[in-house]
Scaffold this motif. Structure first.
Motif, PDB file in Angstrom:
ATOM      1  N   THR A  42      42.046  36.141  42.292  1.00 49.12           N
ATOM      2  CA  THR A  42      42.840  35.227  41.891  1.00 49.12           C
ATOM      3  C   THR A  42      42.048  34.690  40.495  1.00 49.12           C
ATOM      4  O   THR A  42      40.701  34.749  40.585  1.00 49.12           O
ATOM      5  N   LEU A  43      42.661  34.421  39.555  1.00 47.01           N
ATOM      6  CA  LEU A  43      42.077  33.866  38.221  1.00 47.01           C
ATOM      7  C   LEU A  43      42.710  32.258  38.551  1.00 47.01           C
ATOM      8  O   LEU A  43      43.870  32.057  38.288  1.00 47.01           O
ATOM      9  N   THR A  44      41.747  31.259  38.159  1.00 45.83           N
ATOM     10  CA  THR A  44      42.022  29.951  38.204  1.00 45.83           C
ATOM     11  C   THR A  44      41.818  29.157  37.018  1.00 45.83           C
ATOM     12  O   THR A  44      40.912  29.513  36.360  1.00 45.83           O
ATOM     13  N   ILE A  45      42.651  28.584  36.514  1.00 50.08           N
ATOM     14  CA  ILE A  45      42.509  27.764  35.199  1.00 50.08           C
ATOM     15  C   ILE A  45      42.599  26.112  35.564  1.00 50.08           C
ATOM     16  O   ILE A  45      43.792  25.687  36.194  1.00 50.08           O
ATOM     17  N   GLN A  46      41.617  25.485  35.643  1.00 50.10           N
ATOM     18  CA  GLN A  46      41.626  24.230  35.742  1.00 50.10           C
ATOM     19  C   GLN A  46      41.709  23.393  34.513  1.00 50.10           C
ATOM     20  O   GLN A  46      41.717  23.629  33.349  1.00 50.10           O
ATOM     21  N   ARG A  47      42.431  22.075  34.886  1.00 48.33           N
ATOM     22  CA  ARG A  47      42.982  21.194  33.635  1.00 48.33           C
ATOM     23  C   ARG A  47      43.569  21.936  32.564  1.00 48.33           C
ATOM     24  O   ARG A  47      42.866  21.973  31.361  1.00 48.33           O
ATOM     25  N   THR A  48      44.451  22.584  32.782  1.00 46.27           N
ATOM     26  CA  THR A  48      45.214  23.368  31.843  1.00 46.27           C
ATOM     27  C   THR A  48      45.388  22.690  30.469  1.00 46.27           C
ATOM     28  O   THR A  48      45.766  21.767  30.354  1.00 46.27           O
ATOM     29  N   GLN A  49      45.390  23.573  29.348  1.00 49.06           N
ATOM     30  CA  GLN A  49      45.693  22.899  28.149  1.00 49.06           C
ATOM     31  C   GLN A  49      46.451  23.826  27.293  1.00 49.06           C
ATOM     32  O   GLN A  49      46.746  24.973  28.034  1.00 49.06           O
ATOM     33  N   GLN A  50      47.309  23.304  26.325  1.00 44.87           N
ATOM     34  CA  GLN A  50      48.390  23.938  25.848  1.00 44.87           C
ATOM     35  C   GLN A  50      47.929  25.460  25.027  1.00 44.87           C
ATOM     36  O   GLN A  50      48.691  26.539  25.267  1.00 44.87           O
ATOM     37  N   GLU A  51      46.817  25.611  24.796  1.00 46.02           N
ATOM     38  CA  GLU A  51      46.192  26.765  24.186  1.00 46.02           C
ATOM     39  C   GLU A  51      45.978  27.673  25.322  1.00 46.02           C
ATOM     40  O   GLU A  51      45.627  29.022  24.900  1.00 46.02           O
ATOM     41  N   ASP A  52      46.242  27.248  26.631  1.00 52.13           N
ATOM     42  CA  ASP A  52      46.019  28.449  27.760  1.00 52.13           C
ATOM     43  C   ASP A  52      47.399  29.259  27.904  1.00 52.13           C
ATOM     44  O   ASP A  52      47.243  30.114  28.550  1.00 52.13           O
ATOM     45  N   SER A  53      48.213  28.683  27.133  1.00 53.16           N
ATOM     46  CA  SER A  53      49.607  29.211  27.199  1.00 53.16           C
ATOM     47  C   SER A  53      49.776  30.813  26.852  1.00 53.16           C
ATOM     48  O   SER A  53      49.141  31.056  25.667  1.00 53.16           O
ATOM     49  N   ALA A  54      49.777  31.832  27.622  1.00 53.85           N
ATOM     50  CA  ALA A  54      49.805  33.206  27.265  1.00 53.85           C
ATOM     51  C   ALA A  54      50.224  33.986  28.171  1.00 53.85           C
ATOM     52  O   ALA A  54      50.580  33.342  29.363  1.00 53.85           O
ATOM     53  N   VAL A  55      50.117  35.249  28.262  1.00 59.15           N
ATOM     54  CA  VAL A  55      50.374  36.357  29.347  1.00 59.15           C
ATOM     55  C   VAL A  55      49.134  36.711  29.827  1.00 59.15           C
ATOM     56  O   VAL A  55      48.424  37.077  28.907  1.00 59.15           O
ATOM     57  N   TYR A  56      48.771  36.605  31.185  1.00 60.64           N
ATOM     58  CA  TYR A  56      47.781  37.001  31.571  1.00 60.64           C
ATOM     59  C   TYR A  56      47.794  38.207  32.442  1.00 60.64           C
ATOM     60  O   TYR A  56      48.745  38.312  33.348  1.00 60.64           O
ATOM     61  N   LEU A  57      47.082  39.277  31.963  1.00 59.73           N
ATOM     62  CA  LEU A  57      47.272  40.554  32.599  1.00 59.73           C
ATOM     63  C   LEU A  57      46.097  41.119  33.533  1.00 59.73           C
ATOM     64  O   LEU A  57      45.050  40.699  32.992  1.00 59.73           O
ATOM     65  N   CYS A  58      46.367  41.529  34.395  1.00 62.35           N
ATOM     66  CA  CYS A  58      45.198  42.226  35.447  1.00 62.35           C
ATOM     67  C   CYS A  58      45.571  43.775  35.232  1.00 62.35           C
ATOM     68  O   CYS A  58      46.680  44.154  35.158  1.00 62.35           O
TER      69      CYS A  58
END
Lengths: 110, 115
Positions: B76-92
């Motif tokens: 699992t990948l956890t992103i806390q307190r998300t920001q707009q710059e976190d918008s993306a496709v996350y690939l595993c």
């Protein structure tokens, strides 16, 4: 990690052979050259890998000159379904993170 | 056989919320990778697992990002307190850990949109 340089985009007509050249001037002795293909809304897919000379599989051929400072991915008789982004990577070993550039966006036209 | 799967396929969240992204690698693949891909860009490495340990976390962009892997399977990948710059496709991606097999098998990705 060796940096790679490849054209940003290429266009081709269906049925033609497409050659995408990648430069990797500071490739190290233990590095392998690997190409991935990515269709829209999908993860990348491994195409081919080589160390020197020529490698061929059912999808493509990879030509690597003796100095290994460049490589050419050759796609024979492309079809519309080959429209994708093609990434050239230099990989040290099987368990290292891949370093992707922006790739070459190939557009195949009918 | 089954490939790498990821869930959810799409996630829309509000700025400041935490999100969890899941990856199920191919059975038997001991190496697991997370990458991020912004629109029109190449992939950006985030973190690599060999078994349950993470020998390379160098790509995590900030301490808001963390990842874990249990039982040499799910990650699992956890992103806390998300920001707009976190918008993306996350690939595993996953791969075999032995031999000169430089092929990483990628999942379809999770498209994260932070509003």
């Amino acid at each position: 990690l060796a940096k790679t340089t490849q054209p940003i985009s290429m266009d081709s007509y269906e049925g033609q052979e497409v050659n995408i050249t990648c430069s990797h001037n500071n490739i190290a002795t233990n590095d392998y050259i690997t190409w991935y293909q990515q269709f829209p809304s999908q993860g990348p897919r491994f195409i081919i890998q080589g160390y020197k000379t020529k490698v061929t599989n059912e999808v493509a051929s990879l030509f690597i000159p003796a100095d290994r400072k460049s490589s050419t991915l050759s796609l024979p008789r492309v079809s519309l379904s080959d429209t994708a982004v093609y990434y050239c990577l230099v990989v040290l070993s099987g368990n290292t993170p891949l370093v992707f550039g922006k790739g070459t966006r190939l557009s195949v036209i009918a | 056989g089954a490939g790498v799967s990821q869930s959810p396929s799409n996630k829309v969240t509000e700025k400041g919320k935490d999100v969890e992204l899941r990856c199920d690698p191919i059975s038997g693949h001991t190496a697991l990778y997370w990458y991020r891909q912004r629109l029109g860009q190449g992939l950006e490495f985030l973190i690599y697992f060999q078994g349950n340990s993470a020998p390379d976390k160098s790509g995590l962009p900030s301490d808001r990002f963390s990842a874990e892997r249990t039982g040499e399977s799910v990650s699992t990948l956890t992103i806390q307190r998300t920001q707009q710059e976190d918008s993306a496709v996350y690939l595993c991606a996953s791969s075999l850990s032995s031999g000169k097999v430089y092929e990483q098998y990628f999942g379809p990705g999770t498209r994260l949109t932070v509003t």
